[in-house]
Write a protein that holds these residues in place. Structure first.
Motif, PDB file in Angstrom:
ATOM      1  N   LEU A 113       0.803  -1.219   0.000  1.00 32.12           N
ATOM      2  CA  LEU A 113       0.000   0.000   0.000  1.00 32.12           C
ATOM      3  C   LEU A 113       0.838   1.273   0.000  1.00 32.12           C
ATOM      4  O   LEU A 113       0.299   2.355  -0.223  1.00 32.12           O
ATOM      5  N   LEU A 114       2.131   1.140   0.254  1.00 35.69           N
ATOM      6  CA  LEU A 114       2.996   2.311   0.337  1.00 35.69           C
ATOM      7  C   LEU A 114       3.831   2.483  -0.927  1.00 35.69           C
ATOM      8  O   LEU A 114       4.172   1.494  -1.582  1.00 35.69           O
ATOM      9  N   PRO A 115       4.181   3.719  -1.234  1.00 31.30           N
ATOM     10  CA  PRO A 115       5.135   3.911  -2.328  1.00 31.30           C
ATOM     11  C   PRO A 115       6.484   3.324  -1.923  1.00 31.30           C
ATOM     12  O   PRO A 115       6.872   3.414  -0.756  1.00 31.30           O
ATOM     13  N   PRO A 116       7.194   2.714  -2.865  1.00 26.61           N
ATOM     14  CA  PRO A 116       8.449   2.007  -2.523  1.00 26.61           C
ATOM     15  C   PRO A 116       9.646   2.930  -2.296  1.00 26.61           C
ATOM     16  O   PRO A 116      10.696   2.754  -2.908  1.00 26.61           O
ATOM     17  N   VAL A 117       9.484   3.873  -1.395  1.00 26.36           N
ATOM     18  CA  VAL A 117      10.580   4.789  -1.050  1.00 26.36           C
ATOM     19  C   VAL A 117      10.488   5.159   0.422  1.00 26.36           C
ATOM     20  O   VAL A 117       9.421   5.085   1.029  1.00 26.36           O
ATOM     21  N   GLY A 118      11.603   5.553   0.996  1.00 27.09           N
ATOM     22  CA  GLY A 118      11.609   6.100   2.339  1.00 27.09           C
ATOM     23  C   GLY A 118      11.874   5.096   3.434  1.00 27.09           C
ATOM     24  O   GLY A 118      11.887   3.881   3.232  1.00 27.09           O
ATOM     25  N   PHE A 119      12.089   5.661   4.616  1.00 25.76           N
ATOM     26  CA  PHE A 119      12.435   4.863   5.792  1.00 25.76           C
ATOM     27  C   PHE A 119      11.298   3.922   6.201  1.00 25.76           C
ATOM     28  O   PHE A 119      11.538   2.754   6.525  1.00 25.76           O
ATOM     29  N   ILE A 120      10.063   4.410   6.207  1.00 24.44           N
ATOM     30  CA  ILE A 120       8.932   3.573   6.650  1.00 24.44           C
ATOM     31  C   ILE A 120       8.792   2.360   5.739  1.00 24.44           C
ATOM     32  O   ILE A 120       8.624   1.232   6.209  1.00 24.44           O
ATOM     33  N   TYR A 121       8.896   2.582   4.450  1.00 25.99           N
ATOM     34  CA  TYR A 121       8.818   1.470   3.504  1.00 25.99           C
ATOM     35  C   TYR A 121       9.946   0.464   3.773  1.00 25.99           C
ATOM     36  O   TYR A 121       9.708  -0.745   3.825  1.00 25.99           O
ATOM     37  N   SER A 122      11.151   0.957   3.960  1.00 31.62           N
ATOM     38  CA  SER A 122      12.294   0.080   4.234  1.00 31.62           C
ATOM     39  C   SER A 122      12.109  -0.682   5.547  1.00 31.62           C
ATOM     40  O   SER A 122      12.420  -1.876   5.629  1.00 31.62           O
ATOM     41  N   ALA A 123      11.593  -0.005   6.566  1.00 33.25           N
ATOM     42  CA  ALA A 123      11.357  -0.662   7.861  1.00 33.25           C
ATOM     43  C   ALA A 123      10.301  -1.759   7.719  1.00 33.25           C
ATOM     44  O   ALA A 123      10.446  -2.847   8.303  1.00 33.25           O
ATOM     45  N   ILE A 124       9.281  -1.487   6.949  1.00 30.46           N
ATOM     46  CA  ILE A 124       8.235  -2.493   6.741  1.00 30.46           C
ATOM     47  C   ILE A 124       8.803  -3.694   5.986  1.00 30.46           C
ATOM     48  O   ILE A 124       8.499  -4.843   6.324  1.00 30.46           O
ATOM     49  N   CYS A 125       9.634  -3.454   4.984  1.00 32.46           N
ATOM     50  CA  CYS A 125      10.281  -4.557   4.261  1.00 32.46           C
ATOM     51  C   CYS A 125      11.107  -5.417   5.215  1.00 32.46           C
ATOM     52  O   CYS A 125      11.090  -6.650   5.132  1.00 32.46           O
ATOM     53  N   PHE A 126      11.808  -4.778   6.120  1.00 31.77           N
ATOM     54  CA  PHE A 126      12.607  -5.496   7.113  1.00 31.77           C
ATOM     55  C   PHE A 126      11.694  -6.316   8.036  1.00 31.77           C
ATOM     56  O   PHE A 126      11.990  -7.474   8.353  1.00 31.77           O
ATOM     57  N   MET A 127      10.584  -5.732   8.457  1.00 26.44           N
ATOM     58  CA  MET A 127       9.681  -6.413   9.391  1.00 26.44           C
ATOM     59  C   MET A 127       9.040  -7.658   8.771  1.00 26.44           C
ATOM     60  O   MET A 127       8.709  -8.604   9.488  1.00 26.44           O
TER      61      MET A 127
END
Length: 150
Positions: A113-127
């Motif tokens: 649901l998020l655009p594939p950029v930024g810290f939040i997106y990266s954190a979610i990918c990690f989670m």
């Protein structure tokens, strides 16, 4: 050439959703797929699809994803019901593993649901991996313990 022609319209997401949907169906069978539970599962899947279609957001990707997510939600409910009946180490590990699997899929949904950029997106990918890897270890452990105690 024919295989490439078949696969090319499919996205990686669609293939992944389909495979994980099959995984959830296998877990459904493992948890006990009675006629009543099968009807509930089919109905729940249809409700999921109708709800997404009502929002105007239904795509082929989401249609396939509904299989995985609807069955995972029901597996989460049924695995804890089964654990409350059995109260074994194996049933507890299975319930914890499915719960972790659910957490992984929630993060996958957020990622989509998020655009594939930024810290939040990266954190979610990690989670996603924080939940996925332990889920597989715990699920495998539940099976091994169940076989050892059988």
């Amino acid at each position: 050439h024919e295989l490439i022609g078949f696969i090319s319209p499919l996205t990686a997401n669609m293939i992944g959703f389909f495979v994980f949907g099959l995984v959830q169906v296998i877990y459904a069978c493992y948890l006990g797929l009675t006629k009543r539970r099968a009807i509930i599962r089919i109905g729940f899947y249809l409700v999921f699809i109708i709800a997404i279609a009502a929002t105007g957001l239904l795509t082929l990707d989401r249609f396939i994803a509904c299989l995985s997510m609807s069955q995972l939600i029901l597996n989460l409910v049924y695995v804890w019901i089964e654990h409350n009946k059995k109260r074994t180490r194996a049933s507890l590990l299975l319930a914890v593993g499915i719960t972790l699997f659910f957490g992984c899929d929630l993060f996958i949904m957020m990622r989509m649901l998020l655009p594939p950029v930024g810290f939040i997106y990266s954190a979610i990918c990690f989670m996603v991996w924080v939940f996925y890897i332990p889920s597989q270890v715990v699920l495998t452990s539940s099976y091994l313990i169940d076989r050892a105690e059988a």
